[in-house]
Design an enzyme around this catalytic site. Structure first.
Site, short mmCIF file in Angstrom:
data_model
loop_
_atom_site.label_atom_id
_atom_site.label_comp_id
_atom_site.label_asym_id
_atom_site.label_seq_id
_atom_site.Cartn_x
_atom_site.Cartn_y
_atom_site.Cartn_z
N ARG A 35 5.21 -8.73 0.75
CA ARG A 35 4.31 -8.52 -0.08
C ARG A 35 4.99 -8.88 -1.61
O ARG A 35 6.05 -8.62 -1.83
CB ARG A 35 3.57 -7.04 -0.28
CG ARG A 35 3.02 -6.59 -1.49
CD ARG A 35 2.79 -5.34 -1.37
NE ARG A 35 2.17 -4.51 -2.77
CZ ARG A 35 2.99 -3.83 -3.57
NH1 ARG A 35 4.14 -3.26 -3.19
NH2 ARG A 35 2.42 -3.30 -4.84
N ARG A 76 -0.69 1.04 -19.14
CA ARG A 76 0.97 1.46 -19.09
C ARG A 76 1.17 1.98 -20.44
O ARG A 76 0.50 1.41 -21.50
CB ARG A 76 1.63 0.37 -18.84
CG ARG A 76 1.81 0.08 -17.44
CD ARG A 76 2.80 -0.98 -17.06
NE ARG A 76 2.76 -1.77 -15.70
CZ ARG A 76 3.19 -1.25 -14.54
NH1 ARG A 76 3.91 0.09 -14.80
NH2 ARG A 76 2.86 -1.65 -13.46
N LYS A 222 -7.81 -3.13 -2.71
CA LYS A 222 -6.98 -1.93 -2.71
C LYS A 222 -7.74 -0.81 -3.24
O LYS A 222 -8.51 -0.98 -4.22
CB LYS A 222 -5.81 -2.12 -3.60
CG LYS A 222 -4.74 -3.26 -3.02
CD LYS A 222 -3.75 -3.41 -4.12
CE LYS A 222 -2.75 -2.28 -4.17
NZ LYS A 222 -1.70 -2.66 -5.25
N THR A 280 2.19 3.27 0.58
CA THR A 280 2.67 4.36 -0.71
C THR A 280 3.32 5.44 0.12
O THR A 280 2.75 6.14 0.83
CB THR A 280 1.57 4.84 -1.47
OG1 THR A 280 0.62 3.87 -2.16
CG2 THR A 280 2.28 5.43 -2.97
#
Length: 476
Positions: A35, A76, A222, A280
Protein backbone atom coordinates in the site's frame (compact mmCIF):
# COMPACT_ATOMS: atom_id res chain seq x y z
CA UNK A 1 3.36 -23.77 -2.65
CA UNK A 2 0.06 -25.39 -1.51
CA UNK A 3 0.85 -24.65 2.14
CA UNK A 4 0.28 -20.98 1.38
CA UNK A 5 -2.21 -18.90 3.33
CA UNK A 6 -5.49 -17.90 1.70
CA UNK A 7 -6.15 -14.64 3.52
CA UNK A 8 -4.09 -11.86 1.98
CA UNK A 9 -1.75 -9.39 3.73
CA UNK A 10 -1.61 -5.71 2.76
CA UNK A 11 1.56 -3.94 3.98
CA UNK A 12 2.10 -0.18 3.96
CA UNK A 13 5.30 1.20 2.45
CA UNK A 14 7.36 3.72 4.40
CA UNK A 15 10.85 4.50 5.75
CA UNK A 16 11.06 1.02 7.35
CA UNK A 17 10.63 -0.65 3.93
CA UNK A 18 13.13 1.48 2.00
CA UNK A 19 15.70 -1.32 1.56
CA UNK A 20 15.37 -3.76 -1.34
CA UNK A 21 16.33 -6.71 0.88
CA UNK A 22 13.57 -5.83 3.38
CA UNK A 23 10.96 -5.72 0.59
CA UNK A 24 12.20 -9.05 -0.75
CA UNK A 25 11.97 -10.73 2.66
CA UNK A 26 8.47 -9.30 3.19
CA UNK A 27 7.32 -10.72 -0.16
CA UNK A 28 8.82 -14.13 0.67
CA UNK A 29 7.14 -14.11 4.11
CA UNK A 30 3.71 -13.47 2.64
CA UNK A 31 2.94 -9.87 1.59
CA UNK A 32 0.37 -9.95 -1.23
CA UNK A 33 -0.30 -6.22 -1.66
CA UNK A 34 1.87 -3.15 -0.95
CA UNK A 35 0.00 0.00 0.00
CA UNK A 36 1.22 3.47 -0.94
CA UNK A 37 -0.18 5.95 1.59
CA UNK A 38 -0.52 9.24 -0.29
CA UNK A 39 -0.98 11.14 2.99
CA UNK A 40 2.81 10.90 3.42
CA UNK A 41 4.07 10.07 -0.07
CA UNK A 42 7.03 11.49 -1.93
CA UNK A 43 6.55 10.86 -5.67
CA UNK A 44 10.20 10.02 -6.36
CA UNK A 45 10.32 7.50 -3.49
CA UNK A 46 7.01 5.93 -4.58
CA UNK A 47 8.33 5.52 -8.14
CA UNK A 48 11.53 3.83 -6.89
CA UNK A 49 9.66 1.53 -4.50
CA UNK A 50 7.21 0.35 -7.14
CA UNK A 51 10.03 -0.28 -9.63
CA UNK A 52 11.87 -2.34 -6.98
CA UNK A 53 8.74 -4.35 -6.10
CA UNK A 54 8.17 -5.18 -9.76
CA UNK A 55 11.80 -6.22 -10.24
CA UNK A 56 11.51 -8.44 -7.16
CA UNK A 57 8.37 -9.97 -8.68
CA UNK A 58 10.41 -11.11 -11.68
CA UNK A 59 13.26 -12.27 -9.43
CA UNK A 60 11.11 -14.28 -6.99
CA UNK A 61 8.35 -15.33 -9.38
CA UNK A 62 5.82 -13.84 -6.92
CA UNK A 63 3.62 -11.03 -8.24
CA UNK A 64 2.60 -8.43 -5.66
CA UNK A 65 -0.22 -5.93 -6.13
CA UNK A 66 0.14 -2.16 -5.59
CA UNK A 67 -2.65 -0.29 -3.80
CA UNK A 68 -2.62 3.52 -4.07
CA UNK A 69 -4.42 4.95 -1.03
CA UNK A 70 -5.67 8.52 -1.60
CA UNK A 71 -5.78 10.79 1.45
CA UNK A 72 -9.28 12.20 0.90
CA UNK A 73 -10.42 15.27 2.85
CA UNK A 74 -8.15 14.66 5.86
CA UNK A 75 -8.32 17.58 8.25
CA UNK A 76 -5.12 18.47 10.10
CA UNK A 77 -3.74 21.11 12.44
CA UNK A 78 -0.57 22.94 11.41
CA UNK A 79 2.97 22.83 12.77
CA UNK A 80 3.39 23.73 16.46
CA UNK A 81 6.04 26.23 17.55
CA UNK A 82 6.99 24.19 20.60
CA UNK A 83 5.74 21.27 22.70
CA UNK A 84 2.22 22.24 23.85
CA UNK A 85 0.21 20.34 26.46
CA UNK A 86 -3.43 21.40 26.88
CA UNK A 87 -5.45 20.83 30.06
CA UNK A 88 -9.24 20.46 30.51
CA UNK A 89 -10.83 23.91 30.75
CA UNK A 90 -8.19 25.64 28.56
CA UNK A 91 -9.53 27.80 25.73
CA UNK A 92 -7.89 27.54 22.30
CA UNK A 93 -8.65 29.05 18.87
CA UNK A 94 -8.55 27.08 15.61
CA UNK A 95 -7.73 29.50 12.78
CA UNK A 96 -7.87 29.10 9.00
CA UNK A 97 -6.31 31.30 6.29
CA UNK A 98 -2.56 31.85 6.11
CA UNK A 99 -0.53 29.08 7.74
CA UNK A 100 1.30 29.90 11.00
CA UNK A 101 3.08 28.07 13.84
CA UNK A 102 0.71 27.03 16.60
CA UNK A 103 0.86 27.88 20.32
CA UNK A 104 -1.18 27.00 23.41
CA UNK A 105 -3.57 29.87 22.49
CA UNK A 106 -4.15 29.23 18.78
CA UNK A 107 -3.46 26.61 16.12
CA UNK A 108 -3.72 26.54 12.35
CA UNK A 109 -6.44 24.41 10.73
CA UNK A 110 -5.99 23.30 7.09
CA UNK A 111 -9.71 23.39 6.29
CA UNK A 112 -10.93 26.80 5.11
CA UNK A 113 -14.69 26.13 5.50
CA UNK A 114 -14.22 24.90 9.08
CA UNK A 115 -15.60 28.08 10.75
CA UNK A 116 -18.63 27.97 8.41
CA UNK A 117 -19.42 24.25 8.87
CA UNK A 118 -18.91 23.88 12.61
CA UNK A 119 -21.57 24.85 15.18
CA UNK A 120 -21.51 25.73 18.87
CA UNK A 121 -21.57 22.64 21.10
CA UNK A 122 -20.04 20.29 18.50
CA UNK A 123 -16.92 18.26 19.31
CA UNK A 124 -13.48 18.52 17.72
CA UNK A 125 -11.32 15.40 18.13
CA UNK A 126 -7.57 15.42 17.56
CA UNK A 127 -4.90 12.73 17.16
CA UNK A 128 -7.29 9.74 16.78
CA UNK A 129 -9.51 11.09 19.56
CA UNK A 130 -6.78 11.42 22.19
CA UNK A 131 -7.68 15.11 22.60
CA UNK A 132 -11.22 16.47 22.70
CA UNK A 133 -12.48 20.06 22.38
CA UNK A 134 -16.00 21.52 22.47
CA UNK A 135 -16.88 24.46 20.22
CA UNK A 136 -17.77 27.62 22.21
CA UNK A 137 -18.21 30.01 19.29
CA UNK A 138 -17.34 30.56 15.62
CA UNK A 139 -17.12 33.80 13.67
CA UNK A 140 -18.15 31.91 10.51
CA UNK A 141 -15.09 33.26 8.71
CA UNK A 142 -11.67 32.24 10.03
CA UNK A 143 -11.74 31.51 13.80
CA UNK A 144 -13.35 28.85 15.99
CA UNK A 145 -13.01 29.14 19.77
CA UNK A 146 -13.08 25.85 21.69
CA UNK A 147 -12.71 24.53 25.23
CA UNK A 148 -10.48 21.56 26.05
CA UNK A 149 -12.56 18.64 27.39
CA UNK A 150 -9.82 15.98 27.27
CA UNK A 151 -6.25 17.23 27.35
CA UNK A 152 -2.77 16.02 26.44
CA UNK A 153 0.13 16.88 24.10
CA UNK A 154 -1.00 18.90 21.07
CA UNK A 155 1.42 17.84 18.33
CA UNK A 156 2.15 19.10 14.81
CA UNK A 157 0.18 17.94 11.77
CA UNK A 158 -2.17 15.68 13.74
CA UNK A 159 -5.46 14.60 12.17
CA UNK A 160 -8.76 16.21 13.13
CA UNK A 161 -12.16 14.46 13.26
CA UNK A 162 -15.52 16.23 13.47
CA UNK A 163 -17.99 13.48 14.41
CA UNK A 164 -21.04 15.80 14.75
CA UNK A 165 -20.27 18.15 11.85
CA UNK A 166 -21.53 17.87 8.30
CA UNK A 167 -18.41 18.92 6.40
CA UNK A 168 -18.73 20.53 2.97
CA UNK A 169 -15.38 19.30 1.59
CA UNK A 170 -15.53 17.06 -1.49
CA UNK A 171 -14.35 13.45 -0.97
CA UNK A 172 -11.91 13.89 -3.86
CA UNK A 173 -9.67 16.90 -3.19
CA UNK A 174 -7.36 18.56 -5.71
CA UNK A 175 -4.42 16.72 -4.08
CA UNK A 176 -6.28 13.41 -4.50
CA UNK A 177 -6.85 14.07 -8.22
CA UNK A 178 -3.14 14.79 -8.74
CA UNK A 179 -2.15 11.74 -6.69
CA UNK A 180 -4.62 9.54 -8.60
CA UNK A 181 -3.22 10.69 -11.98
CA UNK A 182 0.32 9.99 -10.74
CA UNK A 183 -0.72 6.54 -9.44
CA UNK A 184 -2.41 5.74 -12.78
CA UNK A 185 0.82 6.66 -14.61
CA UNK A 186 2.59 3.98 -12.53
CA UNK A 187 -0.06 1.39 -13.49
CA UNK A 188 -1.11 0.60 -9.92
CA UNK A 189 -3.50 -2.32 -9.42
CA UNK A 190 -6.03 -0.78 -7.01
CA UNK A 191 -6.94 2.76 -5.91
CA UNK A 192 -8.52 3.38 -2.48
CA UNK A 193 -10.46 6.53 -1.62
CA UNK A 194 -10.55 7.76 1.98
CA UNK A 195 -13.55 9.25 3.82
CA UNK A 196 -16.10 8.07 1.27
CA UNK A 197 -19.57 9.29 2.25
CA UNK A 198 -21.74 8.72 -0.83
CA UNK A 199 -21.71 6.67 -4.04
CA UNK A 200 -21.14 9.95 -5.94
CA UNK A 201 -17.65 10.22 -4.36
CA UNK A 202 -16.66 6.99 -6.10
CA UNK A 203 -18.23 8.03 -9.40
CA UNK A 204 -16.06 11.15 -9.33
CA UNK A 205 -12.88 9.06 -8.87
CA UNK A 206 -14.04 6.71 -11.64
CA UNK A 207 -14.25 9.71 -14.01
CA UNK A 208 -10.65 10.69 -13.16
CA UNK A 209 -9.49 7.12 -13.86
CA UNK A 210 -11.40 6.92 -17.15
CA UNK A 211 -10.03 10.28 -18.32
CA UNK A 212 -6.43 9.21 -17.66
CA UNK A 213 -6.38 5.51 -18.27
CA UNK A 214 -7.43 3.18 -21.08
CA UNK A 215 -8.25 0.26 -18.77
CA UNK A 216 -10.35 -0.01 -15.64
CA UNK A 217 -8.53 0.27 -12.30
CA UNK A 218 -10.71 -1.12 -9.50
CA UNK A 219 -11.66 1.20 -6.62
CA UNK A 220 -11.72 0.41 -2.91
CA UNK A 221 -14.06 2.50 -0.75
CA UNK A 222 -12.60 3.19 2.69
CA UNK A 223 -15.38 3.16 5.26
CA UNK A 224 -14.53 5.54 8.09
CA UNK A 225 -17.53 7.91 8.33
CA UNK A 226 -20.98 7.29 9.83
CA UNK A 227 -22.56 8.51 6.55
CA UNK A 228 -20.70 5.73 4.68
CA UNK A 229 -22.05 3.09 7.05
CA UNK A 230 -25.58 4.47 6.52
CA UNK A 231 -25.15 4.53 2.70
CA UNK A 232 -23.28 1.23 2.40
CA UNK A 233 -25.75 -0.53 0.06
CA UNK A 234 -25.42 2.27 -2.52
CA UNK A 235 -21.64 2.48 -2.03
CA UNK A 236 -21.02 -1.23 -2.76
CA UNK A 237 -22.78 -0.82 -6.11
CA UNK A 238 -20.06 1.63 -7.24
CA UNK A 239 -16.86 0.17 -5.80
CA UNK A 240 -14.82 -2.99 -6.38
CA UNK A 241 -13.76 -3.54 -2.76
CA UNK A 242 -14.22 -2.20 0.79
CA UNK A 243 -11.76 -1.27 3.50
CA UNK A 244 -12.89 -1.14 7.12
CA UNK A 245 -10.63 1.73 8.22
CA UNK A 246 -11.10 1.35 11.96
CA UNK A 247 -8.78 4.21 13.00
CA UNK A 248 -10.92 7.12 11.85
CA UNK A 249 -14.12 5.08 12.05
CA UNK A 250 -13.47 4.49 15.77
CA UNK A 251 -13.17 8.24 16.28
CA UNK A 252 -16.12 9.26 14.09
CA UNK A 253 -18.48 6.76 15.77
CA UNK A 254 -18.26 5.49 19.39
CA UNK A 255 -15.43 2.92 19.54
CA UNK A 256 -17.72 0.28 21.07
CA UNK A 257 -19.86 0.31 17.90
CA UNK A 258 -16.94 -0.54 15.58
CA UNK A 259 -16.84 -4.37 16.15
CA UNK A 260 -20.43 -4.86 14.98
CA UNK A 261 -20.00 -2.38 12.12
CA UNK A 262 -16.93 -4.39 11.03
CA UNK A 263 -18.95 -7.62 10.97
CA UNK A 264 -21.80 -5.99 9.06
CA UNK A 265 -19.44 -4.46 6.47
CA UNK A 266 -17.75 -7.83 5.87
CA UNK A 267 -21.15 -9.47 5.36
CA UNK A 268 -22.19 -6.70 2.96
CA UNK A 269 -18.99 -7.14 0.92
CA UNK A 270 -19.46 -10.90 0.78
CA UNK A 271 -23.05 -10.52 -0.46
CA UNK A 272 -21.80 -8.12 -3.15
CA UNK A 273 -18.94 -10.55 -3.88
CA UNK A 274 -16.26 -7.90 -3.59
CA UNK A 275 -13.12 -8.17 -1.43
CA UNK A 276 -12.95 -6.54 2.00
CA UNK A 277 -9.83 -5.43 3.91
CA UNK A 278 -9.70 -4.98 7.69
CA UNK A 279 -7.28 -2.20 8.65
CA UNK A 280 -5.74 -0.28 11.56
CA UNK A 281 -3.92 -1.30 14.74
CA UNK A 282 -3.95 -5.01 13.91
CA UNK A 283 -0.45 -5.67 15.26
CA UNK A 284 0.27 -2.18 16.62
CA UNK A 285 2.52 -3.42 19.45
CA UNK A 286 4.93 -4.82 16.86
CA UNK A 287 5.88 -1.31 15.79
CA UNK A 288 8.36 -1.48 18.66
CA UNK A 289 8.09 -5.02 20.06
CA UNK A 290 8.86 -8.45 18.59
CA UNK A 291 5.76 -9.95 20.18
CA UNK A 292 2.13 -8.97 19.50
CA UNK A 293 -0.36 -8.92 22.38
CA UNK A 294 -2.83 -11.79 22.76
CA UNK A 295 -5.61 -9.32 21.95
CA UNK A 296 -3.92 -8.40 18.64
CA UNK A 297 -3.52 -12.06 17.68
CA UNK A 298 -7.20 -12.51 18.48
CA UNK A 299 -8.14 -9.44 16.43
CA UNK A 300 -6.35 -10.74 13.32
CA UNK A 301 -7.89 -14.19 13.81
CA UNK A 302 -11.38 -12.76 14.33
CA UNK A 303 -11.12 -10.70 11.15
CA UNK A 304 -10.45 -13.94 9.26
CA UNK A 305 -13.32 -15.65 11.08
CA UNK A 306 -15.60 -12.78 10.01
CA UNK A 307 -14.67 -13.57 6.39
CA UNK A 308 -12.20 -10.81 5.49
CA UNK A 309 -10.24 -11.23 2.25
CA UNK A 310 -7.25 -9.30 3.58
CA UNK A 311 -5.79 -7.82 6.76
CA UNK A 312 -3.71 -4.68 6.62
CA UNK A 313 -0.62 -3.38 8.40
CA UNK A 314 0.04 0.38 8.60
CA UNK A 315 2.65 1.72 11.01
CA UNK A 316 3.84 -1.83 11.72
CA UNK A 317 5.52 -2.01 8.29
CA UNK A 318 5.85 1.68 7.32
CA UNK A 319 7.74 2.92 10.40
CA UNK A 320 8.01 -0.14 12.66
CA UNK A 321 11.24 -1.80 13.77
CA UNK A 322 10.25 -5.29 12.59
CA UNK A 323 8.59 -5.12 9.15
CA UNK A 324 9.64 -8.66 8.18
CA UNK A 325 8.87 -10.32 11.51
CA UNK A 326 5.37 -8.82 11.67
CA UNK A 327 4.58 -10.43 8.29
CA UNK A 328 5.92 -13.78 9.57
CA UNK A 329 3.73 -13.58 12.70
CA UNK A 330 0.65 -12.50 10.77
CA UNK A 331 1.07 -15.27 8.16
CA UNK A 332 1.32 -17.82 10.97
CA UNK A 333 -1.95 -16.59 12.57
CA UNK A 334 -3.75 -16.61 9.20
CA UNK A 335 -2.64 -20.13 8.29
CA UNK A 336 -3.69 -21.39 11.69
CA UNK A 337 -7.29 -20.13 11.63
CA UNK A 338 -8.43 -19.72 8.04
CA UNK A 339 -9.46 -23.35 7.44
CA UNK A 340 -11.61 -23.53 10.57
CA UNK A 341 -15.12 -24.98 10.12
CA UNK A 342 -16.29 -22.17 12.45
CA UNK A 343 -15.94 -19.67 9.59
CA UNK A 344 -19.30 -18.88 8.00
CA UNK A 345 -19.81 -16.68 4.95
CA UNK A 346 -23.13 -15.95 3.19
CA UNK A 347 -23.83 -18.87 0.89
CA UNK A 348 -27.07 -17.83 -0.82
CA UNK A 349 -26.98 -18.45 -4.60
CA UNK A 350 -27.08 -15.54 -7.06
CA UNK A 351 -30.68 -14.64 -7.84
CA UNK A 352 -30.64 -11.25 -9.58
CA UNK A 353 -30.69 -12.03 -13.30
CA UNK A 354 -28.13 -9.59 -14.65
CA UNK A 355 -26.30 -10.16 -17.95
CA UNK A 356 -23.65 -12.06 -15.96
CA UNK A 357 -26.15 -14.32 -14.22
CA UNK A 358 -24.96 -17.47 -16.06
CA UNK A 359 -21.32 -16.83 -15.11
CA UNK A 360 -22.26 -16.07 -11.48
CA UNK A 361 -24.37 -19.19 -11.27
CA UNK A 362 -21.60 -21.40 -12.73
CA UNK A 363 -19.06 -19.95 -10.25
CA UNK A 364 -21.45 -20.54 -7.33
CA UNK A 365 -22.10 -24.15 -8.36
CA UNK A 366 -18.38 -24.73 -8.97
CA UNK A 367 -17.62 -23.70 -5.37
CA UNK A 368 -20.45 -25.83 -3.95
CA UNK A 369 -19.59 -28.85 -6.11
CA UNK A 370 -15.88 -28.56 -5.28
CA UNK A 371 -16.78 -28.91 -1.59
CA UNK A 372 -19.17 -31.82 -2.25
CA UNK A 373 -16.77 -33.92 -4.36
CA UNK A 374 -13.72 -32.71 -2.38
CA UNK A 375 -12.04 -31.32 -5.48
CA UNK A 376 -8.60 -30.00 -4.66
CA UNK A 377 -8.61 -27.12 -7.17
CA UNK A 378 -10.93 -24.93 -9.22
CA UNK A 379 -9.12 -23.77 -12.37
CA UNK A 380 -10.63 -20.86 -14.25
CA UNK A 381 -9.55 -19.10 -17.43
CA UNK A 382 -10.35 -15.40 -17.37
CA UNK A 383 -9.60 -12.25 -19.29
CA UNK A 384 -11.23 -9.76 -16.90
CA UNK A 385 -10.75 -11.52 -13.54
CA UNK A 386 -14.53 -11.57 -12.95
CA UNK A 387 -14.74 -15.31 -12.25
CA UNK A 388 -11.91 -15.03 -9.70
CA UNK A 389 -13.94 -12.44 -7.71
CA UNK A 390 -17.02 -14.66 -7.84
CA UNK A 391 -15.40 -17.96 -6.84
CA UNK A 392 -13.34 -16.35 -4.08
CA UNK A 393 -16.49 -14.92 -2.47
CA UNK A 394 -17.99 -18.40 -2.06
CA UNK A 395 -14.91 -19.51 -0.04
CA UNK A 396 -14.48 -23.05 -1.41
CA UNK A 397 -12.09 -25.43 0.35
CA UNK A 398 -10.35 -26.02 -3.01
CA UNK A 399 -7.44 -23.91 -4.29
CA UNK A 400 -8.64 -21.20 -6.69
CA UNK A 401 -6.21 -21.18 -9.62
CA UNK A 402 -6.74 -18.39 -12.13
CA UNK A 403 -5.14 -18.48 -15.59
CA UNK A 404 -5.06 -15.29 -17.66
CA UNK A 405 -3.29 -13.81 -20.66
CA UNK A 406 -4.05 -10.32 -19.34
CA UNK A 407 -0.91 -9.05 -17.54
CA UNK A 408 -2.90 -6.11 -16.16
CA UNK A 409 -4.98 -8.30 -13.84
CA UNK A 410 -2.28 -10.76 -12.81
CA UNK A 411 -1.15 -8.90 -9.70
CA UNK A 412 -4.56 -7.28 -9.08
CA UNK A 413 -6.07 -10.68 -8.22
CA UNK A 414 -3.57 -11.00 -5.34
CA UNK A 415 -6.00 -9.16 -3.07
CA UNK A 416 -8.67 -11.86 -3.40
CA UNK A 417 -8.99 -14.55 -0.75
CA UNK A 418 -7.59 -17.92 -1.83
CA UNK A 419 -6.70 -16.86 -5.37
CA UNK A 420 -3.40 -17.77 -7.05
CA UNK A 421 -2.99 -16.28 -10.54
CA UNK A 422 -0.82 -17.54 -13.41
CA UNK A 423 0.04 -15.98 -16.74
CA UNK A 424 -1.25 -18.28 -19.49
CA UNK A 425 -1.60 -17.42 -23.16
CA UNK A 426 -1.92 -20.74 -25.00
CA UNK A 427 -5.49 -21.08 -26.23
CA UNK A 428 -5.78 -23.99 -28.66
CA UNK A 429 -8.79 -26.21 -28.06
CA UNK A 430 -10.81 -26.58 -24.87
CA UNK A 431 -9.56 -30.13 -24.29
CA UNK A 432 -5.91 -29.19 -24.69
CA UNK A 433 -6.22 -26.07 -22.57
CA UNK A 434 -7.95 -27.96 -19.74
CA UNK A 435 -5.22 -30.64 -19.83
CA UNK A 436 -2.56 -27.93 -19.87
CA UNK A 437 -3.83 -25.97 -16.84
CA UNK A 438 -4.43 -29.21 -14.92
CA UNK A 439 -0.81 -30.19 -15.59
CA UNK A 440 0.36 -26.81 -14.24
CA UNK A 441 -1.77 -27.36 -11.11
CA UNK A 442 -0.14 -30.78 -10.70
CA UNK A 443 3.42 -29.54 -11.38
CA UNK A 444 3.01 -26.74 -8.81
CA UNK A 445 1.84 -29.20 -6.16
CA UNK A 446 -1.76 -28.00 -5.84
CA UNK A 447 -3.12 -31.43 -6.83
CA UNK A 448 -1.79 -34.99 -6.75
CA UNK A 449 -2.71 -38.22 -8.57
CA UNK A 450 -6.41 -39.19 -8.44
CA UNK A 451 -7.48 -35.70 -7.19
CA UNK A 452 -10.52 -34.04 -8.74
CA UNK A 453 -10.36 -30.59 -10.31
CA UNK A 454 -13.14 -28.35 -11.56
CA UNK A 455 -12.42 -26.40 -14.74
CA UNK A 456 -14.34 -23.30 -15.79
CA UNK A 457 -13.99 -21.92 -19.30
CA UNK A 458 -15.72 -19.90 -21.99
CA UNK A 459 -16.46 -21.93 -25.08
CA UNK A 460 -15.34 -21.51 -27.78
CA UNK A 461 -12.12 -20.84 -25.90
CA UNK A 462 -10.52 -18.51 -28.48
CA UNK A 463 -13.40 -16.01 -28.14
CA UNK A 464 -12.40 -15.21 -24.52
CA UNK A 465 -16.07 -14.59 -23.74
CA UNK A 466 -17.99 -15.09 -20.48
CA UNK A 467 -17.58 -18.39 -18.64
CA UNK A 468 -20.30 -20.80 -19.77
CA UNK A 469 -18.80 -24.25 -19.10
CA UNK A 470 -18.11 -26.28 -15.95
CA UNK A 471 -16.15 -29.48 -16.28
CA UNK A 472 -14.92 -32.01 -13.70
CA UNK A 473 -11.62 -33.77 -14.38
CA UNK A 474 -9.37 -36.12 -12.44
CA UNK A 475 -5.58 -36.20 -12.31
CA UNK A 476 -4.40 -39.44 -13.90
Amino acid sequence: MPNQKRTKIVATLGPATSKRETLKQMILEGVDVFRVNFSHANYETVKENIATIRELGKETGITTAILADLQGPKLRVGVMKEEVVVEPGDIISFCTGKEFEGTAEKVYMNYDSFPKDVKKGENILLDDGKLMFRVLETNGKDTVKAEVIQGGPLRSKKGVNLPNTNISLPALTQKDKEDAIFAISLEVDWIALSFVRHAEDLQELRKVIEANCKYKIPIIAKIEKPEAVANIEKIVAYCDGLMVARGDLGVEVPAEEVPLIQKELVRTAKRARIPVIIATQMMETMISSLTPTRAEVNDVANSVMDGADAVMLSGETSVGKYPVQVIQKMSKILRNVENSPLIRVPQEPPHIRTNRYITKSICYHAAIMANEIEAKAICTLTNSGYTAFQISAWRPAAHILVFTSNYRILSRLNLLWGVTAFFYDKYVSTDETVEDVNRIAYDRGFVTKEDYLINLAAMPIVDKGMVNTLRVSQVK
